[in-house]
Write an enzyme that holds these catalytic residues in place. Structure first.
Site, PDB file in Angstrom:
ATOM      1  N   SER A 420       5.954   5.420  -4.310  1.00 33.51           N
ATOM      2  CA  SER A 420       5.403   6.658  -4.695  1.00 33.51           C
ATOM      3  C   SER A 420       6.121   7.902  -4.146  1.00 33.51           C
ATOM      4  CB  SER A 420       4.051   6.751  -4.262  1.00 33.51           C
ATOM      5  OG  SER A 420       3.457   5.367  -4.735  1.00 33.51           O
ATOM      6  N   HIS A 441       7.698   4.766 -12.004  1.00 33.72           N
ATOM      7  CA  HIS A 441       6.507   5.262 -10.991  1.00 33.72           C
ATOM      8  C   HIS A 441       5.225   5.169 -12.093  1.00 33.72           C
ATOM      9  CE1 HIS A 441       3.704   7.932  -8.741  1.00 33.72           C
ATOM     10  NE2 HIS A 441       3.807   6.901  -8.106  1.00 33.72           N
ATOM     11  N   GLU A 453       6.186   8.043 -14.639  1.00 35.67           N
ATOM     12  CA  GLU A 453       7.047   8.871 -14.194  1.00 35.67           C
ATOM     13  C   GLU A 453       8.542   8.022 -14.154  1.00 35.67           C
ATOM     14  OE1 GLU A 453       5.460  12.504 -11.672  1.00 35.67           O
ATOM     15  OE2 GLU A 453       5.444  10.708 -10.684  1.00 35.67           O
ATOM     16  N   ASN A 491       2.373  13.709  -7.667  1.00 31.74           N
ATOM     17  CA  ASN A 491       1.932  13.622  -6.313  1.00 31.74           C
ATOM     18  C   ASN A 491       2.242  14.544  -5.631  1.00 31.74           C
ATOM     19  OD1 ASN A 491       0.387  11.409  -6.984  1.00 31.74           O
ATOM     20  ND2 ASN A 491       1.857   9.876  -5.949  1.00 31.74           N
TER      21      ASN A 491
HETATM   22  P1  NAI Z   1      -0.059  -3.785  -2.431  1.00 32.11           P
HETATM   23  O1  NAI Z   1      -0.255  -3.813  -0.922  1.00 32.11           O
HETATM   24  O2  NAI Z   1      -1.438  -4.098  -2.997  1.00 32.11           O
HETATM   25  O3  NAI Z   1       0.861  -4.967  -2.737  1.00 32.11           O
HETATM   26  C1  NAI Z   1       1.885  -5.152  -2.038  1.00 32.11           C
HETATM   27  C2  NAI Z   1       2.479  -6.658  -2.598  1.00 32.11           C
HETATM   28  O4  NAI Z   1       3.920  -6.870  -2.071  1.00 32.11           O
HETATM   29  C3  NAI Z   1       1.876  -7.636  -1.499  1.00 32.11           C
HETATM   30  O5  NAI Z   1       1.199  -8.618  -2.480  1.00 32.11           O
HETATM   31  C4  NAI Z   1       2.843  -8.434  -0.561  1.00 32.11           C
HETATM   32  O6  NAI Z   1       2.449  -9.762  -0.418  1.00 32.11           O
HETATM   33  C5  NAI Z   1       4.189  -8.236  -1.338  1.00 32.11           C
HETATM   34  N1  NAI Z   1       5.322  -8.174  -0.887  1.00 32.11           N
HETATM   35  C6  NAI Z   1       5.491  -7.441   0.310  1.00 32.11           C
HETATM   36  N2  NAI Z   1       6.599  -7.671   0.814  1.00 32.11           N
HETATM   37  C7  NAI Z   1       7.456  -8.378   0.017  1.00 32.11           C
HETATM   38  C8  NAI Z   1       8.557  -8.857  -0.212  1.00 32.11           C
HETATM   39  N3  NAI Z   1       9.532  -8.745   0.754  1.00 32.11           N
HETATM   40  N4  NAI Z   1       8.793  -9.737  -1.239  1.00 32.11           N
HETATM   41  C9  NAI Z   1       7.978 -10.002  -2.248  1.00 32.11           C
HETATM   42  N5  NAI Z   1       6.566  -9.707  -2.098  1.00 32.11           N
HETATM   43  C10 NAI Z   1       6.357  -8.696  -0.986  1.00 32.11           C
HETATM   44  O7  NAI Z   1       0.527  -2.597  -2.703  1.00 32.11           O
HETATM   45  P2  NAI Z   1       0.387  -1.459  -3.825  1.00 32.11           P
HETATM   46  O8  NAI Z   1      -0.596  -0.611  -3.769  1.00 32.11           O
HETATM   47  O9  NAI Z   1       0.370  -2.550  -4.966  1.00 32.11           O
HETATM   48  O10 NAI Z   1       1.579  -0.672  -3.917  1.00 32.11           O
HETATM   49  C11 NAI Z   1       2.983  -1.068  -4.225  1.00 32.11           C
HETATM   50  C12 NAI Z   1       3.923  -0.069  -4.401  1.00 32.11           C
HETATM   51  O11 NAI Z   1       3.621   0.510  -5.273  1.00 32.11           O
HETATM   52  C13 NAI Z   1       4.242   0.934  -3.269  1.00 32.11           C
HETATM   53  O12 NAI Z   1       5.312   1.276  -2.994  1.00 32.11           O
HETATM   54  C14 NAI Z   1       3.007   1.931  -3.587  1.00 32.11           C
HETATM   55  O13 NAI Z   1       3.615   3.094  -2.942  1.00 32.11           O
HETATM   56  C15 NAI Z   1       3.474   2.029  -5.113  1.00 32.11           C
HETATM   57  N6  NAI Z   1       2.373   2.639  -5.867  1.00 32.11           N
HETATM   58  C16 NAI Z   1       1.079   2.458  -5.376  1.00 32.11           C
HETATM   59  C17 NAI Z   1       0.180   3.194  -6.394  1.00 32.11           C
HETATM   60  C18 NAI Z   1      -1.404   2.771  -5.889  1.00 32.11           C
HETATM   61  O14 NAI Z   1      -2.188   3.610  -6.789  1.00 32.11           O
HETATM   62  N7  NAI Z   1      -1.682   1.924  -5.256  1.00 32.11           N
HETATM   63  C19 NAI Z   1       0.565   3.864  -7.315  1.00 32.11           C
HETATM   64  C20 NAI Z   1       1.889   3.991  -7.800  1.00 32.11           C
HETATM   65  C21 NAI Z   1       2.930   3.467  -6.780  1.00 32.11           C
END
Ligand code: NAI
Length: 712
Positions: A420, A441, A453, A491
């Site tokens: 993001s 995104h 995006e 954002n």
């Molecule tokens: P989250 O914390 O829910 O999920 C992250 C997942 O990645 C976890 O299941 C973790 O075990 C896994 N993980 C971490 N390191 C890893 C690796 N080296 N290899 C494989 N798996 C790994 O995070 P979330 O909220 O899903 O966000 C993920 C990405 O999406 C971030 O970059 C965030 O900025 C972006 N994002 C989030 C939004 C939101 O509303 N939550 C919206 C748009 C983008």
């Protein structure tokens, strides 16, 4: 008879062929067969030729491409071309009415709006079961203007017609099998079956038309009175809804010709109504977003038959589900087994809910679920065409993931990140193939939100960008291309919007007043409800980063009170509001109200009553000033792209057309004047209200934001 020169201009939009005694007219698919003046002219000429030719016994009206006819050409809608001769309602329907041989619509694609009205004006209609039909005009602030409100009730009954017209939805043709809408449904060989149908029709001096049928409702006045009340209470109604109800009443109670005239007058009035214009602007803006400046439309997307998603968290699972729902096989990868099992359980539940609500069948649900595989081993995804990284938002973790992808992924695979905020050019530089890296995104929940995006890095190859856009289209999302910067389009702008909302609260407004003002104005959700939904820890992380990057940046103090108390929002039960379990609306957080009063007293701020108008103007114009910066920096290519981001990703009301459109309609001079007045208030960050130089320049040149970059 038109002479050859006249005819030559119409050949590409319509093909005319003979099959024995039947003339087959095929709309060739250009511009989704939208009813441009050119196509109308071609149809009129070819129909008139068939009418005058005694060897022709019947006419089939068929089409190439995914759309049978997509309706009015909206690019013409507000120009004289849309009214220019030959018109659908007068010239073409008049010709059809005079004919002693039937015209048969053979619908094997989408027949929408004016396209569906064209079919309704033909003598007969045949359709494949999967053909999509509908009158979406109300969603554009309009209503059907070529007989839709008069013909449809005569074909399917008043109540079914009212439901279809007032929802603006499209239906499968099969939903109306057995009604007078269709003479028969077509199978696998639509044209051959239609020819056979045409041959069986008896010769008639006056083939039947829907206009000759009664509407046939026992009490249309009472029924439509109830409908009218329901429409009046619907906050999402557009300027097309109420006139459409009036037209349905005219259909049921007036002679046909009077009903048609009534509808046409109502249509013209709705089109001329200034309130209807933003809906059409929004529609066209979405389509324009697909044309990316500097991207040669001839560039071919890379093949895309398999996707991998890394990180099975909130976003990863939503993205995986979005892929499976459109039939794309996807491998969800995570380093943690338990993250994968939780993700699969969540995906299965969402799919199961769809079955329970009747949105999908058991069989489709099973198929969707079977398309999602899981893996913990990076080698399992090495052969995928596209990999989307959605791991935690930390550069070091992204670095490790992209370095590993660079080692394992097959050559030519697209490496995408869902980050993001992080710099995609830096992420690309972790690999030996930066041209293959792009930002995708998604918005949460990724399987629901329409916006995508697509972030174009410095090195992103055109073929990668084209594939990303094709992927977005396949997911049925609206893609908007953004350049690299912190927060991209949506954002980065929302940060200023939220900051203004927080300053307003410091000055004396309550979160309820701010949200209420913006929601009454049309936003789907006010800023404080939005922050409580997203989680105030997310906001706090951004604030801490801003403080580190720019120690003298002026940020509101109040969010620190939330952080100190652990008020994370919905997930902790308390945030800007209290969220009692089971309550439908959040309630005031009384402790926050008290803390706010104390903070104001300590900081010598005498709270003032802030009018709804100031609340709305400050929040929306904060978006506009930052949006102007994005345009000037080239992060967004055009003002309408920014509007699309807000309409599809941030609950901005289509009735307003998007923040940049609001500014253009207000006029840039009044916008600048308001910004200067906001600076004079003195609280918060008055410097923010220095209008961006692009705004001042456009105002000086008597130009609008939408004109910026329009000629490039
Ligand atoms: P989250 O914390 O829910 O999920 C992250 C997942 O990645 C976890 O299941 C973790 O075990 C896994 N993980 C971490 N390191 C890893 C690796 N080296 N290899 C494989 N798996 C790994 O995070 P979330 O909220 O899903 O966000 C993920 C990405 O999406 C971030 O970059 C965030 O900025 C972006 N994002 C989030 C939004 C939101 O509303 N939550 C919206 C748009 C983008």
């Amino acid at each position: 008879m038109p002479d050859d020169a006249e005819r030559a201009t119409t050949v590409e939009v319509l093909r005319v062929e003979r099959k024995g005694a039947i003339s087959v007219l095929t709309m060739t698919g250009a511009n989704m067969n939208a009813l441009s003046r050119r196509l109308r002219a071609a149809l009129f000429d070819a129909m008139a030729d068939a009418a005058d030719d005694p060897t022709v016994h019947a006419v089939l009206l068929a089409a190439d491409g995914p759309a049978w006819c997509a309706g009015a050409d909206l690019k013409e809608m507000d120009s004289p071309e849309s009214e220019a001769d030959p018109s659908l309602q007068e010239a073409i329907f008049g010709l059809i009415r005079s004919m002693d041989k039937p015209i048969i619509a053979v619908i094997a694609g989408a027949a929408l709006g004016g396209g569906f009205e064209l079919a309704l004006g033909c003598h007969h209609r045949l359709a494949t079961r999967n053909a999509r039909i509908g009158l979406p005009e109300v969603t554009l602030g309009l209503l059907p203007g070529a007989g839709g409100t008069q013909h449809l009730p005569r074909a399917i009954g008043l109540e079914a017609a009212a439901n279809a017209i007032l929802s603006g939805r499209t239906d499968r043709a099969a939903a109306f099998e057995g009604t007078a809408l269709f003479d028969a449904m077509l199978g696998d060989n639509p044209l051959a079956e239609a020819l056979a149908f045409a041959e069986t029709l008896p010769r008639a001096a006056q083939p039947p038309l829907l206009r000759d049928r009664p509407v046939g409702h026992p009490n249309p006045e009472a029924y439509l009175k109830a409908v009218r009340m329901a429409v009046e209470g619907n906050p999402r109604r557009t300027s097309g809804h109420l006139p459409a109800v009036d037209c349905l009443l005219a259909a049921a109670t007036k002679p046909y010709e009077q009903g048609m005239a009534f509808e046409y007058a109502a249509f013209r009035a709705a089109r001329a109504d200034r309130a209807s214009e933003p809906f059409r602007y929004a529609f066209l803006a979405e389509r324009r977003a697909a044309q990316v400046p500097g991207l040669d439309p001839a560039v071919k997307p890379r093949p895309l038959d398999s996707v991998a998603v890394i990180g099975a968290g909130v976003m990863g699972r939503g993205i995986a589900l979005a892929c499976a729902q459109v039939g794309l096989p996807v491998i969800l990868m995570d380093q943690a087994e338990d993250a994968l099992s939780r993700a699969m359980a969540a995906i299965a539940k969402t799919i199961g809910d769809g079955v329970a609500r009747g949105r999908t069948t058991e069989a489709e649900a099973a198929r969707t679920l079977s398309l999602v595989a899981t893996a913990t081993d990076p080698d399992a995804i090495a052969g995928c065409d596209l990999v989307i990284e959605a791991v935690v938002e930390t550069m070091a973790v992204k670095q490790a993931v992209f370095q590993a992808l660079d080692r394992t992924m097959k050559p030519g695979a697209i490496l995408a990140t869902n980050t993001s905020t992080l710099d995609i050019d830096r992420i690309a530089a972790f690999t030996s193939r930066p041209a293959d890296v792009v930002g995708l995104h998604f918005f949460n929940p990724a399987n629901v939100m329409r916006l995508l995006e697509v972030v174009r890095g410095k090195a992103t190859a055109d073929s990668v960008l084209a594939t990303a856009l094709a992927f977005g289209k396949r997911l049925r999302k609206v893609s908007v291309v953004a350049g690299v910067c912190d927060g991209f389009i949506g954002n980065r702008m929302v940060e200023q919007y939220l900051r203004q909302a927080q300053f307003l609260v410091e000055e004396g407004a309550s979160p309820t007043e701010v949200d209420g003002a913006l929601e009454r104005w049309g936003m789907a959700m006010g800023p404080f409800r939005m922050m409580d939904l997203a989680g105030n820890d997310v906001n706090d992380a951004i604030r801490q980063r801003r403080r580190a990057e720019k120690p003298d940046a002026i940020l509101a103090d109040i969010p620190d009170i939330l952080t100190a108390n652990g008020w994370l929002g919905q997930k902790s039960g308390t945030g800007w509001y209290s969220h009692p379990p089971g309550a439908r609306r959040p309630v005031e957080n009384a402790e926050l109200t008290a803390a706010l009063a104390q903070w104001r007293a300590e900081n010598g701020i005498v709270p003032r009553r802030i009018k709804a108008e100031e609340i709305v103007d400050r929040c929306i114009l904060a978006l506009v000033n930052e949006g102007a910066a994005l345009l000037a920096e080239g992060i967004a290519s055009r003002a309408s792209d920014i509007d699309v981001v807000y309409l599809t990703g941030y609950g901005f009301p289509s009735a307003k057309g998007g923040p940049m459109h609001v500014a253009d309609r207000l006029g840039l001079r009044p916008v600048l004047r308001r910004m200067r007045a906001f600076a004079a208030i003195g609280h918060g960050d008055p410097g923010f209200w220095t209008p961006h130089p692009l705004l001042t320049r456009l105002a000086a040149d008597l130009k609008s934001l939408s004109e910026h970059g329009a000629s490039e």
